[in-house]
Design a protein around this motif. Structure first.
Motif, short mmCIF file in Angstrom:
data_model
loop_
_atom_site.label_atom_id
_atom_site.label_comp_id
_atom_site.label_asym_id
_atom_site.label_seq_id
_atom_site.Cartn_x
_atom_site.Cartn_y
_atom_site.Cartn_z
N ASP A 243 0.83 -1.21 0.00
CA ASP A 243 0.00 0.00 0.00
C ASP A 243 0.86 1.25 0.00
O ASP A 243 0.62 2.21 -0.75
N GLN A 244 1.92 1.24 0.81
CA GLN A 244 2.82 2.41 0.88
C GLN A 244 3.55 2.61 -0.43
O GLN A 244 3.70 3.75 -0.91
N VAL A 245 4.01 1.51 -1.05
CA VAL A 245 4.75 1.63 -2.32
C VAL A 245 3.83 2.16 -3.41
O VAL A 245 4.23 3.02 -4.22
N LEU A 246 2.60 1.70 -3.44
CA LEU A 246 1.67 2.13 -4.48
C LEU A 246 1.36 3.62 -4.39
O LEU A 246 1.19 4.30 -5.41
N ARG A 247 1.26 4.14 -3.19
CA ARG A 247 0.94 5.56 -3.02
C ARG A 247 2.07 6.45 -3.55
O ARG A 247 1.83 7.61 -3.90
N LYS A 248 3.30 5.90 -3.61
CA LYS A 248 4.44 6.70 -4.06
C LYS A 248 4.80 6.45 -5.52
O LYS A 248 5.42 7.30 -6.16
N ASP A 249 4.45 5.28 -6.06
CA ASP A 249 4.94 4.86 -7.37
C ASP A 249 3.79 4.81 -8.38
O ASP A 249 3.01 3.86 -8.41
N ALA A 250 3.67 5.86 -9.19
CA ALA A 250 2.59 5.93 -10.18
C ALA A 250 2.76 4.87 -11.27
O ALA A 250 1.77 4.30 -11.77
N GLN A 251 4.02 4.58 -11.64
CA GLN A 251 4.25 3.58 -12.69
C GLN A 251 3.82 2.19 -12.21
O GLN A 251 3.29 1.39 -12.99
N LEU A 252 4.07 1.90 -10.95
CA LEU A 252 3.64 0.61 -10.42
C LEU A 252 2.12 0.53 -10.36
O LEU A 252 1.54 -0.53 -10.65
N ARG A 253 1.47 1.64 -10.01
CA ARG A 253 0.00 1.63 -10.01
C ARG A 253 -0.53 1.35 -11.41
O ARG A 253 -1.50 0.62 -11.58
N GLN A 254 0.12 1.93 -12.40
CA GLN A 254 -0.30 1.69 -13.78
C GLN A 254 -0.12 0.22 -14.16
O GLN A 254 -0.98 -0.37 -14.82
N LEU A 255 0.98 -0.36 -13.73
CA LEU A 255 1.22 -1.78 -14.03
C LEU A 255 0.17 -2.67 -13.37
O LEU A 255 -0.33 -3.61 -13.98
N LEU A 256 -0.17 -2.34 -12.12
CA LEU A 256 -1.10 -3.19 -11.38
C LEU A 256 -2.55 -2.97 -11.78
O LEU A 256 -3.44 -3.62 -11.22
N CYS A 257 -2.80 -2.13 -12.74
CA CYS A 257 -4.14 -2.07 -13.34
C CYS A 257 -4.45 -3.36 -14.08
O CYS A 257 -5.62 -3.68 -14.34
N ASN A 258 -3.39 -4.09 -14.44
CA ASN A 258 -3.57 -5.41 -15.03
C ASN A 258 -3.89 -6.40 -13.91
O ASN A 258 -3.11 -6.55 -12.98
#
Length: 622
Positions: A243-258
């Motif tokens: 949760d903490q990593v996702l709030r900081k990393d927009a590219q990771l959030r985009q990847l995890l849309c999959n």
């Protein structure tokens, strides 16, 4: 007769719906850290990706007046499309998950309604053949995958009681993909009432320039990026670090849309892993690597990982396959550079399997025999005869070293019935010849020796015929467990050896018995007719066993030893494969195994450098 067929059909249908198909779905949905999860991905329903035939006569034409519908559930889309649905999406978007929902729905409906179609999940990545034979490939695949006899599958096809769920279209090469779409369209034109659901990656389907003649398409979109953090937060404190990593990393959030990537990330962080994505140029590759490393790290002690899993993935990718059988993998994935070594070892083992028992048996018989003028001759034969039989075994296996891998079956009762009929005929001929020679006195001279050889050859006829009559196991009877195919081969090999031993022993004992009182014959025998028959029985039984499963056992064993020595196969393969399944790297497929997802298979295959993998040994087709 019709009532018996109906009962058999009902029994097979019940077994499919209560055991086989639910077990398939359960195995696919198993994850090491809990049940599979559903993510709120939106779906676009419409007709823009399909070519619907005879649109003017379509009874549900009014339902498709609009190109784009309101959001629909997969099950609703299946009903609205009358079971003719195309599911599209990006890799890992949840297409296979959607197919599982359809499987669940179809199983429930078929269980409650005896006329609802039975669903069968098949992978088009293994399709090959002319367009007109698509129905044959489908029927054969149902038989090989689910054990349904072709006669019953054809009946269900004609009566529209099949729901074909076809995945993996995108894994075919471009030209094969186009051909497969044309073949499917031709099949659906021939069987317009059969329900068909096809899944494919959107880009690979669109690139073909062709459309399937289905009624509607469902495009699965990725999860909305704004919902990713809420999803992770709702799963508990164990994912607080993610949760903490996702709030900081927009590219990771985009990847995890999959959805697949999100599921893998949840598995990695639930297991205590914490990949550092801050400097990663390729987050998807890093996440896949972290998931595989985490899964391998969770494998219990004694499970050999090494590079065999990566090599198997490379072999499947190169051969455009998705499923492998553990019992066959060492032969099917044997690199060509080991072909000559395997051939020599297989032939040598076949030679030794016949020559050594024959030599030991005859050697003991000679050593324990009383002194006589013919003992030196028998001592020479103790070396010459095993070499002769061993050479015959070498010749027998040489042609079939790379024959197709098959399981075997041998009916003891049926073989004994055939053997008894032949045995009576042979014994009648032997009796007439033996009595004629003995009564005429011809058995006491050289003619008696010649006739004895002729009768010996005649006595071997029932055994030789029996040795030829085993057959490949019908795909509907293939074992459905790891190691089951080896067990089937061992059973066939032992059964044939016993039957041929009995046949040889009885016929030779009868032949020798007629001449037991003739001096020229008695000098040529080391012991009594019974013991002499026993000596000839052993090599005949072993050669027959080679032709009826023994060669396959030797080949699999030697190829497995070579592959284990080179690190291409696990030493404790049953335990290792079970662990790979338990940690969600592999998924069971009725006696076979498949990687959890093609992305995981392809990622693992990249661990083996392209230059280090040569072509595989070709198994000669029938």
């Amino acid at each position: 007769m019709d009532s018996l067929l109906d009962k058999r059909e009902a029994r097979i249908r019940k077994k499919l719906l209560t055991k086989v198909l639910p077990a398939w779905v359960k195995g696919e949905e198993y994850w090491r850290d809990g049940e599979s999860l559903d993510f709120p991905a939106s779906m676009d329903f419409g007709t823009s990706h399909v070519a619907r035939p005879q649109s003017g006569r379509d009874p549900i034409e009014k339902l498709f007046a609009a190109e784009r519908w309101k959001p629909l559930d997969v099950r609703e889309a299946l009903d609205v499309s009358a079971g003719k649905l195309l599911i599209l999406g990006n890799s890992g978007s949840g297409k296979t998950r959607a197919l599982h929902k359809i499987m669940h729905l179809a199983i429930d409906r078929a269980t409650s309604d005896g006329h609802s179609p039975v669903p069968f999940y098949l992978n088009l990545s293994e399709w090959s053949g002319p367009r007109s034979d698509m129905w044959r490939w489908l029927i054969r695949s149902i038989q090989e995958t689910y054990g349904v006899p072709q006669k019953i599958s054809i009946q269900w096809l004609v009566e529209s009681e099949l729901l074909l769920i076809l995945d993996g279209l995108d894994e075919l090469r471009f030209r094969d993909r186009r051909e497969c779409i044309s073949a499917l369209n031709q099949f659906m034109s021939s069987y317009p009432t059969t329900q068909v659901v096809v899944a494919s990656r959107l880009n690979e389907y669109r690139d073909t320039g062709k459309k399937l003649t289905l009624k509607a398409s469902l495009v699965i979109n990725e999860v909305d990026q704004r919902e990713i953090i809420d999803i992770v937060a709702s799963l508990g404190d164990s994912l607080a670090e993610l949760d903490q990593v996702l709030r900081k990393d927009a590219q990771l959030r985009q990847l995890l849309c999959n959805p697949l990537m999100l599921r893998l990330a949840i598995s990695v962080y639930s297991a205590g892993g914490a990949p550092d994505f801050t400097e990663a140029s390729d987050r998807r590759r890093m996440l896949l690597s972290a998931y595989v490393d985490s899964a391998e790290g969770s494998m219990r002690n004694g499970a050999d990982t090494g590079r065999w899993l990566a090599f198997t993935a490379r072999g499947l990718r190169d051969q455009r396959r998705s499923i492998f059988c553990p019992d066959r993998a060492p032969v099917e994935f044997l690199p060509s550079k080991f072909k000559r070594l395997a051939e020599v070892r297989i032939r040598v083992m076949a030679f030794l399997s016949v020559a050594v028992p024959t030599f030991l048996l005859r050697g003991f018989m000679v050593l324990l025999a009383p002194d006589s003028p013919s003992k030196s001759v028998h001592l020479a034969l103790a070396f010459a005869v095993p070499l002769t039989y061993g050479s015959l075994a070498w010749l027998v296996v040489r042609r079939d070293v790379w024959a197709p891998l098959v399981a075997r079956r041998t009916s003891a009762a049926r073989s004994l019935l055939k053997f008894s009929k032949r045995l009576l005929k042979v014994l009648c001929v032997e009796g007439v010849m033996g009595l004629s020679l003995v009564l005429s006195g011809a058995a006491d001279d050289f003619l008696g020796g010649i006739c004895l050889v002729a009768l010996t050859v005649l006595a071997l006829f029932p055994a030789l015929q029996m040795a030829r009559e085993s057959q490949a196991l019908d795909p509907s009877e293939m074992p459905d467990r790891v190691g089951g195919e080896i067990t089937s081969l061992i059973r066939s090999t032992v059964t044939v050896a016993i039957l041929v031993s009995a046949a040889t022993y009885v016929t030779l004992s009868a032949a020798f018995y007629f001449f037991r009182s003739s001096p020229i014959i008695s000098q040529g025998m080391l012991y009594s007719p019974l013991l002499n028959s026993f000596f000839y029985m052993v090599p005949a039984a072993f050669i027959a066993a080679l032709r009826n499963g023994g060669l396959d056992l030797i080949r699999r064993d030697q190829c497995r030893r070579i592959m284990i020595g080179m690190g291409y196969f696990p030493r404790r393969h049953k335990a290792s494969l079970e662990e790979a399944r338990r940690v969600s790297l592999l998924v069971p497929r009725r006696g076979a195994l498949e990687f959890r997802h093609p992305l995981i298979r392809d990622h693992l295959s990249e661990r083996i450098a392209a230059g280090s993998v040569h072509s595989f040994v070709s198994i000669r087709s029938k």
